[in-house]
Design an enzyme around this catalytic site. Structure first.
Site, PDB file in Angstrom:
ATOM      1  N   CYS A  17      47.762  37.708  36.282  1.00  0.00           N
ATOM      2  CA  CYS A  17      46.558  38.430  36.704  1.00  0.00           C
ATOM      3  C   CYS A  17      46.954  39.848  37.110  1.00  0.00           C
ATOM      4  O   CYS A  17      48.132  40.203  37.091  1.00  0.00           O
ATOM      5  CB  CYS A  17      45.830  37.690  37.825  1.00  0.00           C
ATOM      6  SG  CYS A  17      46.460  37.993  39.483  1.00  0.00           S
ATOM      7  N   CYS A  54      42.011  67.431  38.745  1.00  0.00           N
ATOM      8  CA  CYS A  54      41.367  66.283  38.118  1.00  0.00           C
ATOM      9  C   CYS A  54      42.291  65.670  37.080  1.00  0.00           C
ATOM     10  O   CYS A  54      43.222  66.297  36.599  1.00  0.00           O
ATOM     11  CB  CYS A  54      40.032  66.669  37.481  1.00  0.00           C
ATOM     12  SG  CYS A  54      40.175  67.729  36.055  1.00  0.00           S
ATOM     13  N   LYS A 107      24.790  56.621  34.973  1.00  0.00           N
ATOM     14  CA  LYS A 107      25.480  56.252  33.723  1.00  0.00           C
ATOM     15  C   LYS A 107      24.898  54.983  33.112  1.00  0.00           C
ATOM     16  O   LYS A 107      24.728  54.897  31.897  1.00  0.00           O
ATOM     17  CB  LYS A 107      26.990  56.095  33.969  1.00  0.00           C
ATOM     18  CG  LYS A 107      27.694  57.436  34.096  1.00  0.00           C
ATOM     19  CD  LYS A 107      29.215  57.320  34.159  1.00  0.00           C
ATOM     20  CE  LYS A 107      29.828  58.717  34.244  1.00  0.00           C
ATOM     21  NZ  LYS A 107      31.285  58.695  34.486  1.00  0.00           N
ATOM     22  N   CYS A 153      51.975  34.877  43.487  1.00  0.00           N
ATOM     23  CA  CYS A 153      50.953  35.926  43.482  1.00  0.00           C
ATOM     24  C   CYS A 153      50.218  35.948  44.823  1.00  0.00           C
ATOM     25  O   CYS A 153      49.954  34.902  45.412  1.00  0.00           O
ATOM     26  CB  CYS A 153      49.953  35.663  42.340  1.00  0.00           C
ATOM     27  SG  CYS A 153      48.642  36.904  42.250  1.00  0.00           S
ATOM     28  N   ASN A 191      39.914  53.093  38.760  1.00  0.00           N
ATOM     29  CA  ASN A 191      40.675  53.131  39.998  1.00  0.00           C
ATOM     30  C   ASN A 191      41.181  51.744  40.381  1.00  0.00           C
ATOM     31  O   ASN A 191      40.687  50.718  39.907  1.00  0.00           O
ATOM     32  CB  ASN A 191      39.832  53.745  41.127  1.00  0.00           C
ATOM     33  CG  ASN A 191      38.629  52.879  41.462  1.00  0.00           C
ATOM     34  OD1 ASN A 191      38.721  51.965  42.273  1.00  0.00           O
ATOM     35  ND2 ASN A 191      37.504  53.151  40.814  1.00  0.00           N
ATOM     36  N   CYS A 215      44.456  32.867  42.196  1.00  0.00           N
ATOM     37  CA  CYS A 215      45.384  32.916  41.059  1.00  0.00           C
ATOM     38  C   CYS A 215      46.345  31.725  41.170  1.00  0.00           C
ATOM     39  O   CYS A 215      46.567  31.002  40.194  1.00  0.00           O
ATOM     40  CB  CYS A 215      46.151  34.237  41.036  1.00  0.00           C
ATOM     41  SG  CYS A 215      47.426  34.307  39.748  1.00  0.00           S
ATOM     42  N   ASP A 271      28.004  50.242  36.920  1.00  0.00           N
ATOM     43  CA  ASP A 271      28.574  51.553  37.257  1.00  0.00           C
ATOM     44  C   ASP A 271      27.694  52.147  38.357  1.00  0.00           C
ATOM     45  O   ASP A 271      26.545  51.755  38.503  1.00  0.00           O
ATOM     46  CB  ASP A 271      28.614  52.499  36.050  1.00  0.00           C
ATOM     47  CG  ASP A 271      29.722  53.543  36.160  1.00  0.00           C
ATOM     48  OD1 ASP A 271      30.553  53.638  35.248  1.00  0.00           O
ATOM     49  OD2 ASP A 271      29.762  54.262  37.193  1.00  0.00           O
TER      50      ASP A 271
END
Lengths: 390, 390
Positions: free
Chosen positions: A219, A243, A121, A296, A177, A301, A98
């Site tokens: 995937c 937010c 974090k 894909c 995200n 993949c 993180d």
């Protein structure tokens, strides 16, 4: 002038404050490391309730968990609770990624506490986790995996960070995200790394986990789940004075599903869910199996799919029933599960109110007919154990 | 002889130690109390992500939670996480009941930390919760509610502990034994107190929550769920050198379901589940609605049923569909949900392997035909809001 009485008084106050602070959290492990988990039923044994899983016939060899390494990418609302659950279960090693700092605005979710505000974090998490269970090895990386340099370092870490310096046993994506999810997906396809994707919707009332075996199940680039919501993370949203909503409940439940399925996968019991959704409004839990998309966009993949296709067919395959796509009347023949509306199957409206699709489908000419739903739950489990034994 | 330099050196060391200890956990709230929740999107606002639920149209008035009181009975694996989630959501007041002490053997579940070993669960919990969110009022009771004296005190506390000295808004049962569940059931029927029952099976892989409105839905004595397993608590089991298995995952998920449904009930959004089960092996989630048993052994349950029956019929009732019992070919016509085996509906075998029935059905002559399944989900929600407005 400093008198002796004055200094002695100062010492007295400091000693009191120290005693008080120490009482709350000594900051150093309370117990010695335990090498061998014991099933002894005494109040001082932190593993008695876990080893009981063996006696009750749920798990064959619980101690195996001590040799396992799990990477957790994203130590926010879902990732921090995920890491804590694995720590309390006595996982061998955790590798945490993180690059964010703890804020008071995170206090509406479990794990982080107000005194950690301002700390990174991963550092704050490592301190708490080592304190909770000193037997677990915690390795932390405080960087953004999506930048070019860090992505290479991330790939290298994933393939060398297990207890015996090999690839991690499992990677758990707990990022918030789209970009980070795609980075993890790219890395895992390249490394042939089995992983779980997880997510919680922007309005806090739905979430999911998805099990990804490169080449065997879809995937993230084959068929991203809808609940990614919009392609922007909390930070971007905040800049506009807006937010994402979040709840400790939804995030705790998704972390629970993630770690429960991690335990089932690592310790080989029960059935690992390939996709498990959660809709809080109606307590509805969609499940499905998705086969990889032969077209894909991710070349690794496609490579893993070819490798898998060229493997000798195992007997389990005979039992498989190939079904038509669930929504064969829709434009692409692809099955998108709308987690918010269990009953109303309007094929035009995949996305529940308040949500936007994670990203546009890459190419409408793609033959999504081949992207059928796999209904053969058991087979994949059997396959996995066979793949392991190979 | 104490020299000034000596004392100054001592002060320096103490200050360092204090800084270190303080960094880990200062033990006193980091922030001032907040009277009015703000929706401002800044990192220092602990409520921004919760107030966002309003902006996103999920909840009408999130701030209402500040005036609510919830009692949590049992602060173990489920109750402690339940209390933490409610605390982080900014509930007005929590009333906690438990008489147990923290042990190292509890460390395989979330919430308690090793430095709290030996402290009473309610005291340790209160300290952590007040530190996490100083806005929440925490009241604790360190006694066993099943003893005669304490049962009276318990009843009195439930009916006078809300912020405005009235009955609590909701009671959550998070106890681990049959006796305590029956005590809560008796109290709630007498007080006409709405509550949730919760439980996790002895083998740690299934759990449930059940919403109980006295006289309207089945009480715990009408139809106890199976997952209570055996009528003995962890302590009794331990005496034989045997203990129940537990997992932070299952308990975290059950706590998540419990608090999510608590939020839906208190803040009036979504649909409150009347019974929600969880089977970890297959990620299976049984749901059902149970009407009260007209021959329930609990006289206050029967009284509440009469009161409810004598109320003017509301239009919602016309939409209700009375269905036959699910297992009408079984001996009692009662529906017992087997949380462990979703597909195999062997009517002779209600109880999954490793589980025993919570208690014997009281009287086989009872007319369980009247104990039909209510399939009208929405109606109860509507009714509740109507009852509130009365």
């Amino acid at each position: 002038m400093t008198s002796i009485e004055n200094l002695q008084q100062q010492i007295k106050i400091l000693e009191q404050q120290l005693a008080e602070a120490t009482l709350n959290n000594v900051g150093v492990p309370v117990r010695e490391k335990i090498k061998q988990m014991s099933s002894e039923v005494v109040g001082t044994n932190p593993y008695s309730r876990l080893l009981a899983l063996q006696r009750m016939g749920i798990v064959k060899n619980y101690q195996n968990i001590q040799s396992m390494t799990v990477a957790v990418v994203g130590v926010g609302g879902v990732g921090s609770v995920t890491a804590e659950m694995l720590t309390r279960c006595g996982i061998g090693k955790l590798v945490l990624f993180d690059y964010d700092k703890v804020e008071l605005a995170n206090m509406n979710r479990l794990f982080f506490q107000p005194h950690q505000v301002g700390q990174s974090k991963v550092e704050a998490a490592a301190k708490t986790l080592r304190f909770i269970n000193p037997d677990v090895e915690i390795e932390i990386y405080n960087y953004n995996i999506t930048t070019v340099d860090h992505f290479d370092e991330f790939i290298n870490t994933i393939k060398t960070s297990s207890i015996n310096k090999g690839p991690v046993d499992l990677l758990l994506s707990c990022v918030d995200n789209f970009e980070a999810r795609m980075a993890i997906n790219t890395a895992c396809n390249e490394l042939n790394q089995i992983w779980f994707e997880s997510g919680v919707s922007e309005n806090a009332i739905s979430g999911h986990i998805q099990f990804i075996i490169p080449g065997v199940t879809a995937c993230f680039a084959c068929a991203p789940p809808l609940v990614v919501a919009s392609n922007i993370d909390e930070k971007t949203l905040k800049r506009d004075g807006v937010c994402a909503a979040s709840l400790p409940t939804t995030m705790g439940i998704v972390a629970g599903f993630l770690v429960q399925n991690t335990l089932k996968y690592l310790l080989e019991f029960g059935t690992v869910s390939h996709y498990l959704g959660y809709n809080a409004m109606q307590d509805f839990f969609p499940t499905m199996n998705l086969k990889p998309n032969t077209n894909c966009n991710d070349r690794f993949c496609r490579k893993r799919q070819e490798e898998f296709a060229s493997k000798p067919k195992l007997e389990y395959c005979e039992e498989c029933i190939e079904e038509k796509p669930l929504h064969e009347d829709n434009e692409w023949g692809i099955c998108l599960i709308d987690e918010s509306v269990p009953e109303d199957t309007n094929t035009k409206k995949y996305v529940a109110e308040g949500l936007v699709q994670a990203y546009d489908l890459p190419n409408k000419n793609i033959d999504f007919e081949s992207h059928a739903i796999d209904t053969c739950d058991q087979s994949l489990e059997e396959l996995m154990s066979k793949m392991k034994s190979l």
